[in-house]
Design a protein around this motif. Structure first.
Motif, PDB file in Angstrom:
ATOM      1  N   MET A 325       0.833  -1.204   0.000  1.00  0.00           N
ATOM      2  CA  MET A 325       0.000   0.000   0.000  1.00  0.00           C
ATOM      3  C   MET A 325       0.865   1.249   0.000  1.00  0.00           C
ATOM      4  SD  MET A 325      -2.419  -1.347   3.150  1.00  0.00           S
ATOM      5  CE  MET A 325      -3.543   0.035   3.125  1.00  0.00           C
ATOM      6  N   GLU A 326       0.439   2.259  -0.753  1.00  0.00           N
ATOM      7  CA  GLU A 326       1.046   3.586  -0.708  1.00  0.00           C
ATOM      8  C   GLU A 326      -0.030   4.603  -0.365  1.00  0.00           C
ATOM      9  OE1 GLU A 326       3.382   4.842  -4.034  1.00  0.00           O
ATOM     10  OE2 GLU A 326       4.446   2.922  -4.220  1.00  0.00           O
ATOM     11  N   THR A 327       0.274   5.483   0.575  1.00  0.00           N
ATOM     12  CA  THR A 327      -0.661   6.544   0.947  1.00  0.00           C
ATOM     13  C   THR A 327       0.138   7.727   1.472  1.00  0.00           C
ATOM     14  OG1 THR A 327      -2.547   7.158   2.360  1.00  0.00           O
ATOM     15  CG2 THR A 327      -0.980   5.568   3.259  1.00  0.00           C
ATOM     16  N   PRO A 328      -0.242   8.954   1.140  1.00  0.00           N
ATOM     17  CA  PRO A 328       0.496  10.120   1.649  1.00  0.00           C
ATOM     18  C   PRO A 328       0.192  10.410   3.111  1.00  0.00           C
ATOM     19  CG  PRO A 328      -1.322  10.828   0.277  1.00  0.00           C
ATOM     20  CD  PRO A 328      -1.266   9.335   0.160  1.00  0.00           C
ATOM     21  N   TYR A 329      -0.997   9.996   3.575  1.00  0.00           N
ATOM     22  CA  TYR A 329      -1.403  10.257   4.957  1.00  0.00           C
ATOM     23  C   TYR A 329      -1.903   8.948   5.564  1.00  0.00           C
ATOM     24  CZ  TYR A 329      -1.670  14.739   2.541  1.00  0.00           C
ATOM     25  OH  TYR A 329      -1.389  15.814   1.746  1.00  0.00           O
ATOM     26  N   PHE A 330      -1.414   8.615   6.731  1.00  0.00           N
ATOM     27  CA  PHE A 330      -1.795   7.356   7.369  1.00  0.00           C
ATOM     28  C   PHE A 330      -2.394   7.634   8.733  1.00  0.00           C
ATOM     29  CE2 PHE A 330      -0.786   3.384   9.761  1.00  0.00           C
ATOM     30  CZ  PHE A 330      -1.544   2.512   8.991  1.00  0.00           C
ATOM     31  N   LEU A 331      -3.710   7.784   8.765  1.00  0.00           N
ATOM     32  CA  LEU A 331      -4.482   7.931   9.997  1.00  0.00           C
ATOM     33  C   LEU A 331      -5.624   6.938   9.895  1.00  0.00           C
ATOM     34  CD1 LEU A 331      -4.650  11.843  10.207  1.00  0.00           C
ATOM     35  CD2 LEU A 331      -3.191  10.334  11.578  1.00  0.00           C
ATOM     36  N   PRO A 332      -5.338   5.647  10.039  1.00  0.00           N
ATOM     37  CA  PRO A 332      -6.330   4.619   9.730  1.00  0.00           C
ATOM     38  C   PRO A 332      -7.473   4.564  10.733  1.00  0.00           C
ATOM     39  CG  PRO A 332      -4.429   3.629  10.774  1.00  0.00           C
ATOM     40  CD  PRO A 332      -4.083   5.077  10.541  1.00  0.00           C
ATOM     41  N   VAL A 363      -0.530  16.223  10.763  1.00  0.00           N
ATOM     42  CA  VAL A 363      -0.908  14.880  10.318  1.00  0.00           C
ATOM     43  C   VAL A 363       0.276  13.924  10.488  1.00  0.00           C
ATOM     44  CG1 VAL A 363      -1.604  13.489   8.332  1.00  0.00           C
ATOM     45  CG2 VAL A 363      -2.647  15.729   8.712  1.00  0.00           C
ATOM     46  N   GLU A 364       1.469  14.409  10.187  1.00  0.00           N
ATOM     47  CA  GLU A 364       2.674  13.587  10.352  1.00  0.00           C
ATOM     48  C   GLU A 364       2.851  13.166  11.804  1.00  0.00           C
ATOM     49  OE1 GLU A 364       7.478  14.251   9.811  1.00  0.00           O
ATOM     50  OE2 GLU A 364       6.119  15.254   8.411  1.00  0.00           O
ATOM     51  N   TRP A 365       2.652  14.104  12.730  1.00  0.00           N
ATOM     52  CA  TRP A 365       2.773  13.773  14.156  1.00  0.00           C
ATOM     53  C   TRP A 365       1.703  12.766  14.569  1.00  0.00           C
ATOM     54  CZ3 TRP A 365       2.995  19.692  15.096  1.00  0.00           C
ATOM     55  CH2 TRP A 365       4.312  20.137  14.919  1.00  0.00           C
ATOM     56  N   ALA A 366       0.469  13.031  14.127  1.00  0.00           N
ATOM     57  CA  ALA A 366      -0.636  12.166  14.539  1.00  0.00           C
ATOM     58  C   ALA A 366      -0.475  10.748  14.021  1.00  0.00           C
ATOM     59  CB  ALA A 366      -1.964  12.758  14.064  1.00  0.00           C
ATOM     60  N   SER A 367       0.148  10.585  12.855  1.00  0.00           N
ATOM     61  CA  SER A 367       0.224   9.263  12.225  1.00  0.00           C
ATOM     62  C   SER A 367       1.292   8.366  12.853  1.00  0.00           C
ATOM     63  CB  SER A 367       0.504   9.402  10.732  1.00  0.00           C
ATOM     64  OG  SER A 367       1.843   9.703  10.468  1.00  0.00           O
ATOM     65  N   ARG A 368       2.263   8.954  13.567  1.00  0.00           N
ATOM     66  CA  ARG A 368       3.401   8.154  14.039  1.00  0.00           C
ATOM     67  C   ARG A 368       2.993   7.036  14.991  1.00  0.00           C
ATOM     68  NH1 ARG A 368       7.992  12.891  14.961  1.00  0.00           N
ATOM     69  NH2 ARG A 368       8.392  13.259  12.737  1.00  0.00           N
ATOM     70  N   SER A 369       2.053   7.319  15.876  1.00  0.00           N
ATOM     71  CA  SER A 369       1.643   6.271  16.815  1.00  0.00           C
ATOM     72  C   SER A 369       0.927   5.140  16.082  1.00  0.00           C
ATOM     73  CB  SER A 369       0.744   6.853  17.910  1.00  0.00           C
ATOM     74  OG  SER A 369      -0.414   7.431  17.354  1.00  0.00           O
ATOM     75  N   ASN A 407      -7.037   8.210   0.376  1.00  0.00           N
ATOM     76  CA  ASN A 407      -5.954   8.034   1.332  1.00  0.00           C
ATOM     77  C   ASN A 407      -6.383   7.040   2.414  1.00  0.00           C
ATOM     78  OD1 ASN A 407      -4.359  10.199   0.152  1.00  0.00           O
ATOM     79  ND2 ASN A 407      -5.789  11.614   1.147  1.00  0.00           N
ATOM     80  N   VAL A 408      -5.415   6.476   3.095  1.00  0.00           N
ATOM     81  CA  VAL A 408      -5.730   5.593   4.221  1.00  0.00           C
ATOM     82  C   VAL A 408      -5.834   6.458   5.472  1.00  0.00           C
ATOM     83  CG1 VAL A 408      -5.043   3.538   5.511  1.00  0.00           C
ATOM     84  CG2 VAL A 408      -4.506   3.698   3.086  1.00  0.00           C
ATOM     85  N   ASP A 409      -6.956   7.176   5.569  1.00  0.00           N
ATOM     86  CA  ASP A 409      -7.172   8.031   6.733  1.00  0.00           C
ATOM     87  C   ASP A 409      -8.661   8.262   6.955  1.00  0.00           C
ATOM     88  OD1 ASP A 409      -7.913   9.892   4.816  1.00  0.00           O
ATOM     89  OD2 ASP A 409      -6.239  11.249   5.160  1.00  0.00           O
ATOM     90  N   PHE A 410      -8.976   8.816   8.117  1.00  0.00           N
ATOM     91  CA  PHE A 410     -10.362   9.070   8.482  1.00  0.00           C
ATOM     92  C   PHE A 410     -11.059   9.947   7.446  1.00  0.00           C
ATOM     93  CE2 PHE A 410      -8.636   7.855  12.592  1.00  0.00           C
ATOM     94  CZ  PHE A 410      -9.683   7.219  13.232  1.00  0.00           C
ATOM     95  N   ARG A 411     -10.354  10.984   6.995  1.00  0.00           N
ATOM     96  CA  ARG A 411     -10.987  11.937   6.093  1.00  0.00           C
ATOM     97  C   ARG A 411     -11.451  11.278   4.805  1.00  0.00           C
ATOM     98  NH1 ARG A 411     -12.190  16.704   5.207  1.00  0.00           N
ATOM     99  NH2 ARG A 411     -11.533  17.297   7.287  1.00  0.00           N
TER     100      ARG A 411
END
Length: 473
Positions: A325-332, A363-369, A407-411
């Protein structure tokens, strides 16, 4: 006059309680509900304003009339039933039925594809097809920039409108907020029909500012279509190193363009209240008989179900060998995170590629966890360093792939209007796999980035706090 303050406080408390009850009654995911409860509780006044602009759900509000969807589906359904010798692959029969049952996303055979991994490839092809148009051009883009590339595309559309070709354009009002009205007015003056998607004008639609049309679709004469992650902007054709934008788009020629056409015309009815169902917009396929099956799947906050999210969960759950998978934002969302971890723990090779640095720090900070949570389960995470990788693609088991705007995120899964092409074809899957592996050569493995794997307590605390807002980002 002290009593005035008490009256104001009482009114404020009543409003807060009413809003909290509204949030609870929406029956969203508990994490998202808790996030809004925290915002409303600990950010006085501003919390209510944020909810008014970004928090109200539209999933229960059928803003696109069901009549329009029914009419447009009937036309594409006629083309679907006329297909001969359509054989659905056994391993993806349930996935295909899932998409069909959700919003009548129909599978079509007899397709040819061409995949682009840079603007230098995509935009010349787009302009060439626009130049060949004889009947209509339908363009739907999240961003249309008033820059040299945007001007070239606008000039090409104006030229075709002058020739008598029907040209219809949809742009997202928030996505294209930097583009001045005069850019679109010039096209309108030359005969191009242009509409903004859900324009934000106070107070009308203000509460819907959070729900945007993120799709990137173009249909030429009902025969050729484009779908993917690239907007109409110079960022895809200039810049080097960290300034370079890497993205993926695909041209589809054949019967699956009926699905792209239906997606565009539903959006067109949404913005213009004009219903277009004439058969001339669904011409006979110009591609010979083949078994390349493509399904155009859309999702939106007005749908009863999160279609593409459910499809991703199904893919992860049924994968036998690998999912890349490729995604610019990862907030699954929790279902996606659970499916990824379960697949990885089951021995499936799950690889996730995200940018080393994003264009949005919060978004970068939020995705790290979230990223660290997948790594613990055995997901291999790769950080793309040669610019900003904006691609949204997935490939599994050498047999199925998808390219689109999601994207693989909530939005993307919950708030935006999205569209993806799902390819049930070995040749296409192998092409997408090769693209992923080539991108992987420009990556570093997460475990090798010490500043991410050995973060201080305060860094991890900050990331955990920002994660609470991830359902809202």
């Amino acid at each position: 006059m002290d009593y005035v303050h008490w009256i104001f406080l009482a009114i404020y408390i009543v409003v807060i309680i009413m809003v909290m009850v509204r949030v609870l009654m929406d029956n969203r995911q508990p994490a998202k509900t808790m996030a809004w409860m925290l915002v409303l509780t600990f950010i006085p006044m501003l919390g209510i304003i944020l909810y008014f602009f970004f928090g109200q759900t539209t999933r229960k509000e059928r803003k696109i009339w069901q009549y329009s969807i029914d009419q447009l589906t009937k036309r594409s359904m006629l083309e679907f039933v006329e297909q001969k010798r359509l054989h659905l692959p056994d391993e993806y029969r349930m996935l295909i039925k899932l998409f069909m049952n959700q919003n009548w996303a129909l599978p079509f055979k007899n397709n040819e594809t061409e995949i682009y991994t840079s603007g230098y490839e995509f935009f010349p092809s787009l302009l060439m097809e626009i130049g060949k148009a004889e009947h209509h051009i339908h363009l739907d883009s999240f961003i249309i920039s008033d820059d040299p590339l945007g001007q070239i595309v606008a000039d090409a559309l104006i030229d075709k409108a002058r020739q008598g070709v029907e040209v219809r354009v949809i742009y997202d009002d928030v996505g294209s907020w930097k583009t001045k009205n005069r850019f679109f007015d010039r096209m309108r003056a030359e005969g191009v029909e242009v509409h903004a998607f859900m324009p934000v004008r106070f107070p009308v639609f203000t509460s819907k500012v959070n729900y945007r049309n993120h799709r990137k679709i173009c249909v030429i004469d009902g025969e050729v279509g484009f779908i993917g992650g690239m907007n109409i902007a110079m960022r895809y054709v200039k810049g080097t190193g960290k300034l370079a934008w890497r993205d993926t788009h695909v041209k589809i020629t054949g019967a699956a363009v009926y699905g792209l056409q239906r997606a565009f015309l539903v959006d067109w009815f949404f913005v213009s209240q004009v219903l277009i169902t004439d058969r001339s917009y669904y011409p006979a396929s110009i591609v010979g008989e083949n078994d390349c099956i493509v399904q155009i799947v859309t999702s939106s906050p007005t749908s009863l179900w999160p279609e593409i999210e459910q499809g991703y969960v199904r893919i992860l759950a049924s994968a036998r060998h690998y999912v890349y998978m490729e995604t610019p934002y990862f907030l699954p969302t929790e279902p996606i995170l659970f499916a990824m971890r379960t697949a990885a723990l089951s021995g499936v090779d799950i690889r996730l590629m995200i940018p080393y640095e994003t264009d949005t720090k919060i978004v970068e900070w939020a995705s790290r966890s979230y990223v660290m949570a997948t790594v613990k389960a055995g997901v291999k995470v790769y950080l793309y360093k040669e610019g900003f990788n904006h691609s949204k693609l997935l490939v599994t088991d050498d047999t199925m792939a998808t390219i689109g705007s999601t994207n693989v995120d909530f939005r993307s899964f919950e708030n935006d209007f999205e569209s993806n092409a799902f390819f049930y074809d070995k040749d296409v899957a192998l092409q997408v796999k090769a693209i992923f592996l080539k991108d992987q050569e420009e990556c570093v493995v997460l475990e090798d980035v010490r500043n991410l794997t050995h973060r201080s307590f305060l860094q991890r605390l900050w990331e955990s706090m920002v994660r609470l807002l991830s359902p809202l980002l």
